[in-house]
Write a protein that holds these residues in place. Structure first.
Motif, PDB file in Angstrom:
ATOM      1  N   ASP A  67       0.852  -1.192   0.000  1.00 36.14           N
ATOM      2  CA  ASP A  67       0.000   0.000   0.000  1.00 36.14           C
ATOM      3  C   ASP A  67       0.885   1.238   0.000  1.00 36.14           C
ATOM      4  N   ALA A  77      -0.654   4.564   1.432  1.00 37.30           N
ATOM      5  CA  ALA A  77      -0.719   4.590   2.891  1.00 37.30           C
ATOM      6  C   ALA A  77       0.660   4.863   3.479  1.00 37.30           C
ATOM      7  N   TYR A  82      -9.225   5.330   6.676  1.00 41.02           N
ATOM      8  CA  TYR A  82      -8.695   4.769   5.428  1.00 41.02           C
ATOM      9  C   TYR A  82      -8.795   3.253   5.419  1.00 41.02           C
ATOM     10  N   ALA A  83      -8.478   2.647   6.562  1.00 40.45           N
ATOM     11  CA  ALA A  83      -8.532   1.182   6.642  1.00 40.45           C
ATOM     12  C   ALA A  83      -9.962   0.673   6.598  1.00 40.45           C
ATOM     13  N   LYS A  94     -10.712   0.167   2.703  1.00 38.31           N
ATOM     14  CA  LYS A  94     -10.059  -1.147   2.767  1.00 38.31           C
ATOM     15  C   LYS A  94      -8.556  -1.046   2.497  1.00 38.31           C
ATOM     16  N   GLY A  95      -7.949   0.025   3.034  1.00 40.81           N
ATOM     17  CA  GLY A  95      -6.505   0.194   2.893  1.00 40.81           C
ATOM     18  C   GLY A  95      -5.766  -0.556   3.982  1.00 40.81           C
ATOM     19  N   SER A  96      -4.495  -0.281   4.102  1.00 41.69           N
ATOM     20  CA  SER A  96      -3.668  -0.983   5.075  1.00 41.69           C
ATOM     21  C   SER A  96      -4.112  -0.693   6.496  1.00 41.69           C
ATOM     22  N   GLY A  97      -4.399  -1.738   7.249  1.00 45.76           N
ATOM     23  CA  GLY A  97      -4.773  -1.566   8.636  1.00 45.76           C
ATOM     24  C   GLY A  97      -3.594  -1.237   9.531  1.00 45.76           C
ATOM     25  N   TRP A  98      -2.377  -1.365   8.979  1.00 46.65           N
ATOM     26  CA  TRP A  98      -1.186  -1.094   9.772  1.00 46.65           C
ATOM     27  C   TRP A  98      -0.767   0.372   9.731  1.00 46.65           C
TER      28      TRP A  98
END
Length: 277
Positions: free
Chosen positions: A55, A58, A95-96, A100-104
């Motif tokens: 990502d 992100a 964003y996550a 559905k972007g990076s959850g980190w």
């Protein structure tokens, strides 16, 4: 093995000298160190979680956010750093969830950004800030060193086998007791001891230090990584060395912030929370 051990000892001595010297000078020097640590923590976090490959957007936003926080802290504009951290972290969460972007992303911004802010806030520009940082160093180092040796000597039930199979309850308890003793002794070098406040704080910070160690172990195990990076010869990465320290600083900073809000002393340095005005 002997060569690796010598390298580990040498790099450890160099690191200790740099950190203690920056802590002694305080001010811009320590704020620069805190910002450098935070940026390196974000680099390692993003590398471990593979955000540059999975990502890119992100990761770019994460670098931008932590970079802004670092610049605000370096130049002493601390009052804006925490709102930027909260806002950027919330954007990462949205964003996550929504895109559905990076959850980190949110975790990396929060972890690295709070590292910068808490370290700089505790040290501040006062003599009490210096004493507070030395106190936290003593608590964290006593926890790390004595937990290792006591755990190996006594053994017994494992603390968190799925995360860090080598850690034991005996080591955790021994490390916490050692931290209380070390922290109390360091405090007595600077100020008279009145009551149980300092031993209690030392115990709490020791617990958070051990939680920080387990948290980093969880992240590395989650992604199948042995070291957070190879930035420090013989030691691995920055996160490997400061995981317990930054969690102890998180705890001290957040408790100090809560205490300041309750008492109405919102502008008091975090170091005052530990050792008074």
């Amino acid at each position: 093995m002997q060569t690796e051990l010598r390298l580990r000892i040498l790099s450890g001595i160099v690191l200790a000298i740099v950190v203690l010297a920056a802590t002694w000078f305080g001010g811009f020097t320590f704020r620069l160190l805190a910002s450098a640590i935070g940026l390196l923590v974000y680099y390692e976090w993003s590398t471990i979680t593979r955000m540059p490959e999975t990502d890119f957007r992100a990761n770019a936003f994460g670098w931008f956010s932590v970079g802004i926080i670092a610049l605000l802290v370096v130049f002493g504009i601390d009052e804006f750093a925490l709102p930027v951290l909260i806002g950027a972290t919330l954007i990462g969460v949205v964003y996550a969830l929504a895109l559905k972007g990076s959850g980190w992303l949110a975790g990396g911004i929060g972890y690295a950004g709070l590292t910068v802010i808490s370290l700089a806030a505790i040290r501040g520009d006062t003599a009490n800030g210096f004493a507070a940082m030395v106190f936290i160093f003593a608590v964290v180092w006593a926890t790390d060193i004595l937990a290792y040796f006591i755990g190996r000597a006594i053994g017994g039930p494992k603390l968190a086998p799925p995360i860090s199979p080598g850690k034991t309850w005996s080591g955790a308890i021994g490390g916490a007791i050692s931290a209380v003793i070390a922290g109390t002794l360091v405090h007595m070098i600077f100020f008279p001891l009145n009551g149980l406040w300092i031993p209690m704080i030392a115990f709490v910070l020791s617990v958070f230090s051990q939680v920080g160690d387990l948290f980093e172990s969880f992240i590395k195990r989650r992604f199948g990584v042995k070291d957070s990076s190879r930035l420090i010869p013989g030691h691995g990465g920055v996160m490997d060395r400061v995981d317990g320290l930054v969690f102890a600083c998180f705890a001290a900073f957040l408790i100090a912030l809560g205490d300041a809000l309750v008492s109405g002393a919102a502008n008091a340095p975090a170091g005052v929370f530990l050792f008074g005005p």
